[in-house]
Every structure is written in C-alpha cells, then in structure tokens.
Design a protein around this motif. Sequence first.
Motif, PDB file in Angstrom:
ATOM      1  N   ASN A 278      -8.197  -1.446   0.234  1.00 17.20           N
ATOM      2  CA  ASN A 278      -9.165  -0.844   1.147  1.00 17.20           C
ATOM      3  C   ASN A 278      -9.200  -1.676   2.427  1.00 17.20           C
TER       4      ASN A 278
ATOM      5  N   ASP B  42       0.829  -1.209   0.000  1.00 16.36           N
ATOM      6  CA  ASP B  42       0.000   0.000   0.000  1.00 16.36           C
ATOM      7  C   ASP B  42       0.859   1.253   0.000  1.00 16.36           C
TER       8      ASP B  42
ATOM      9  N   GLN C 192      -4.025  -0.639  -4.888  1.00 15.96           N
ATOM     10  CA  GLN C 192      -4.861   0.200  -4.043  1.00 15.96           C
ATOM     11  C   GLN C 192      -5.678  -0.708  -3.123  1.00 15.96           C
TER      12      GLN C 192
ATOM     13  N   GLN D 162       2.305   1.899  -3.264  1.00 14.55           N
ATOM     14  CA  GLN D 162       1.184   2.038  -4.198  1.00 14.55           C
ATOM     15  C   GLN D 162       1.246   1.041  -5.362  1.00 14.55           C
TER      16      GLN D 162
END
Length: 128
Positions: free
Chosen positions: A98, A90, A96, A93
């Motif tokens: 959640n 994360d 992505q 990057q």
Amino acid sequence: MDNRYKYSLYAAIIAVVIGVLASILQVGNEDVSNILINIGVAIIVVLLVRLRRNGNLPEKDERTKKLGAYGLSYSWFTTFVALNLLFWIDRLQFIQLNVSGVIFILFVLMLVTAKGFQWYFLSKGDVD
C-alpha cells in the motif's frame, strides 16, 4: 553557542512546553501533543550531540561538504534502485503493497543510507 543553535533550542523548548500543556489541559488531539513533545525532545538531543561533538571546531569544510554530497548521491541511487524493486515486487504481485507502506520503507531507507554512506566516507577519509 551559535545563534542558529539558540533559536533551534528555543523552538524545541517551546514545542515541548506547548505539547505538555496541551496534554495536561486536554486541548486538541492527543497525537498532536505527543508529536510536539517528541519533536522538541529530538531537536534538543540532536543539538546537544552536535555541540558536544563539534565544540568550537567549524561544523563544515570543503572535505565534509564533498563527502556529504557523495553520501547523499549514493543514497539517492540506492533509493532509486529500491523504488524499482518495489515496483516490480508490486507488479509481479509478490507482496501486496500500500502507499503508506512504500512511503515508510523509502523514508527509512533514505535516512539510513544517507547517514550510513556519509559516515562511511567520513571514516574512510575521502572518496575514490
């Protein structure tokens, strides 16, 4: 059958019956009735597998407790490493992520590795 199994079986049957009645009578949310039915059926299946596997033998002894503890500690370490990997994935990057995805990944990883390591150590015979 041990009292613990009896009470779990009763709770599972009650969950299935409430879920089916809620679904038939269309009371409340449909997802809640599905969850109750799934939980009840899963508990019944687990109880039947345990009763069939163990029979009248003791469920736990010192060896199985030791191997289970080692399996869980290896699972915890694996989850810790995976959490660090997810952090860097994360942070850099690559993907992505959640919160619900990370929780799901860690939940499945913890379940699979805990049972996997316990199964491995039990089949191996002992921990070195």
